[in-house]
Design a protein around this motif. Structure first.
Motif, PDB file in Angstrom:
ATOM      1  N   MET A   1       0.823  -1.195   0.000  1.00 42.78           N
ATOM      2  CA  MET A   1       0.000   0.000   0.000  1.00 42.78           C
ATOM      3  C   MET A   1       0.868   1.261   0.000  1.00 42.78           C
ATOM      4  SD  MET A   1      -2.957   1.025  -0.177  1.00 42.78           S
ATOM      5  CE  MET A   1      -4.463   1.537   0.474  1.00 42.78           C
ATOM      6  N   LYS A   2       1.945   1.251   0.826  1.00 42.41           N
ATOM      7  CA  LYS A   2       2.822   2.399   0.886  1.00 42.41           C
ATOM      8  C   LYS A   2       3.536   2.601  -0.452  1.00 42.41           C
ATOM      9  CE  LYS A   2       3.816   2.568   5.792  1.00 42.41           C
ATOM     10  NZ  LYS A   2       4.863   2.567   6.803  1.00 42.41           N
ATOM     11  N   LYS A   3       3.852   1.492  -1.116  1.00 39.29           N
ATOM     12  CA  LYS A   3       4.541   1.567  -2.399  1.00 39.29           C
ATOM     13  C   LYS A   3       3.637   2.225  -3.446  1.00 39.29           C
ATOM     14  CE  LYS A   3       7.668  -1.314  -4.992  1.00 39.29           C
ATOM     15  NZ  LYS A   3       8.141  -2.658  -5.225  1.00 39.29           N
ATOM     16  N   LYS A   4       2.351   1.852  -3.465  1.00 32.27           N
ATOM     17  CA  LYS A   4       1.407   2.446  -4.402  1.00 32.27           C
ATOM     18  C   LYS A   4       1.237   3.938  -4.122  1.00 32.27           C
ATOM     19  CE  LYS A   4      -1.374  -1.591  -5.526  1.00 32.27           C
ATOM     20  NZ  LYS A   4      -2.699  -2.178  -5.493  1.00 32.27           N
ATOM     21  N   MET A   5       1.200   4.287  -2.862  1.00 37.38           N
ATOM     22  CA  MET A   5       1.050   5.685  -2.476  1.00 37.38           C
ATOM     23  C   MET A   5       2.281   6.495  -2.915  1.00 37.38           C
ATOM     24  SD  MET A   5      -1.012   7.691  -1.141  1.00 37.38           S
ATOM     25  CE  MET A   5      -1.692   8.327   0.343  1.00 37.38           C
ATOM     26  N   LEU A   6       3.465   5.916  -2.749  1.00 35.18           N
ATOM     27  CA  LEU A   6       4.702   6.567  -3.147  1.00 35.18           C
ATOM     28  C   LEU A   6       4.751   6.771  -4.666  1.00 35.18           C
ATOM     29  CD1 LEU A   6       7.485   7.693  -2.433  1.00 35.18           C
ATOM     30  CD2 LEU A   6       8.385   5.365  -2.639  1.00 35.18           C
ATOM     31  N   VAL A   7       4.358   5.749  -5.409  1.00 35.51           N
ATOM     32  CA  VAL A   7       4.331   5.835  -6.876  1.00 35.51           C
ATOM     33  C   VAL A   7       3.341   6.911  -7.317  1.00 35.51           C
ATOM     34  CG1 VAL A   7       3.714   4.595  -8.981  1.00 35.51           C
ATOM     35  CG2 VAL A   7       5.127   3.483  -7.254  1.00 35.51           C
ATOM     36  N   ALA A   8       2.173   6.934  -6.709  1.00 34.83           N
ATOM     37  CA  ALA A   8       1.160   7.933  -7.053  1.00 34.83           C
ATOM     38  C   ALA A   8       1.666   9.339  -6.746  1.00 34.83           C
ATOM     39  CB  ALA A   8      -0.131   7.645  -6.298  1.00 34.83           C
ATOM     40  N   THR A   9       2.327   9.502  -5.627  1.00 31.63           N
ATOM     41  CA  THR A   9       2.873  10.806  -5.242  1.00 31.63           C
ATOM     42  C   THR A   9       3.946  11.245  -6.224  1.00 31.63           C
ATOM     43  OG1 THR A   9       2.421  10.330  -2.917  1.00 31.63           O
ATOM     44  CG2 THR A   9       3.988  12.095  -3.380  1.00 31.63           C
ATOM     45  N   LEU A  10       4.831  10.325  -6.601  1.00 31.84           N
ATOM     46  CA  LEU A  10       5.885  10.653  -7.556  1.00 31.84           C
ATOM     47  C   LEU A  10       5.309  11.015  -8.931  1.00 31.84           C
ATOM     48  CD1 LEU A  10       8.626   8.008  -6.649  1.00 31.84           C
ATOM     49  CD2 LEU A  10       8.682  10.466  -6.228  1.00 31.84           C
ATOM     50  N   LEU A  11       4.307  10.286  -9.356  1.00 29.27           N
ATOM     51  CA  LEU A  11       3.662  10.592 -10.638  1.00 29.27           C
ATOM     52  C   LEU A  11       2.992  11.968 -10.596  1.00 29.27           C
ATOM     53  CD1 LEU A  11       2.128   7.151 -11.681  1.00 29.27           C
ATOM     54  CD2 LEU A  11       4.019   8.367 -12.775  1.00 29.27           C
ATOM     55  N   ALA A  12       2.339  12.258  -9.492  1.00 30.01           N
ATOM     56  CA  ALA A  12       1.690  13.563  -9.351  1.00 30.01           C
ATOM     57  C   ALA A  12       2.731  14.687  -9.370  1.00 30.01           C
ATOM     58  CB  ALA A  12       0.868  13.617  -8.067  1.00 30.01           C
TER      59      ALA A  12
END
Length: 153
Positions: A1-12
């Motif tokens: 879950m943290k990994k998905k959140m990190l990826v989403a944050t980086l993409l944003a």
């Protein structure tokens, strides 16, 4: 879950960065346009004041002093209006009103009759063509000139 959140944050963050670059690039082009237009205005003002500088514009050689000054003055307005239109300081509808008012003076319309071919030939993109078309429409509406060319095609 943290990994998905990190990826989403980086993409944003990447998307925001790309958007900032695009806006910054456009703003830079607009600043360059405005600086160039200001320089052009100063040079033309010098030509208006000093007839010896007319050699910079051979097309004005056969003009009387009054015609030369009027032509340069009209051209200065065109440069200003083109810059305003390109940067959307003046909307197309408002620019149409400017063009109609400009064409109401027969001397200004005569200037446009001579300058329009150059304006058409020097149009860089769809924004310049739209600007010229606005003035062409005002010219046609004022004088019902059959030799005006539709620039849309």
């Amino acid at each position: 879950m943290k990994k998905k959140m990190l990826v989403a944050t980086l993409l944003a963050a990447a998307a925001v960065g790309v958007a900032c670059l695009a806006v910054t690039s456009r703003q830079h082009r607009e600043r360059c346009l405005l600086a160039t237009a200001a320089m052009h205005q100063r040079l033309m003002a010098d030509q208006e004041r000093d007839a010896t500088l007319a050699a910079m514009s051979p097309a004005l050689d056969s003009c009387t002093e009054e015609q030369r000054v009027h032509t340069l003055h009209c051209n200065r307005w065109m440069v200003l209006w083109t810059s305003q239109f390109r940067t959307r300081v003046v909307a197309p509808g408002a620019m149409h009103g400017v063009a109609v008012d400009f064409m109401a003076n027969p001397r200004n319309a005569e200037f446009w009759k001579k300058a329009r071919k150059v304006r058409i030939a020097e149009a860089r993109d769809s924004t310049d063509r739209e600007f010229v078309e606005i003035f062409e429409q005002a010219y046609r509406a004022t004088f019902r000139s059959p030799d005006c060319t539709n620039l849309s095609s």
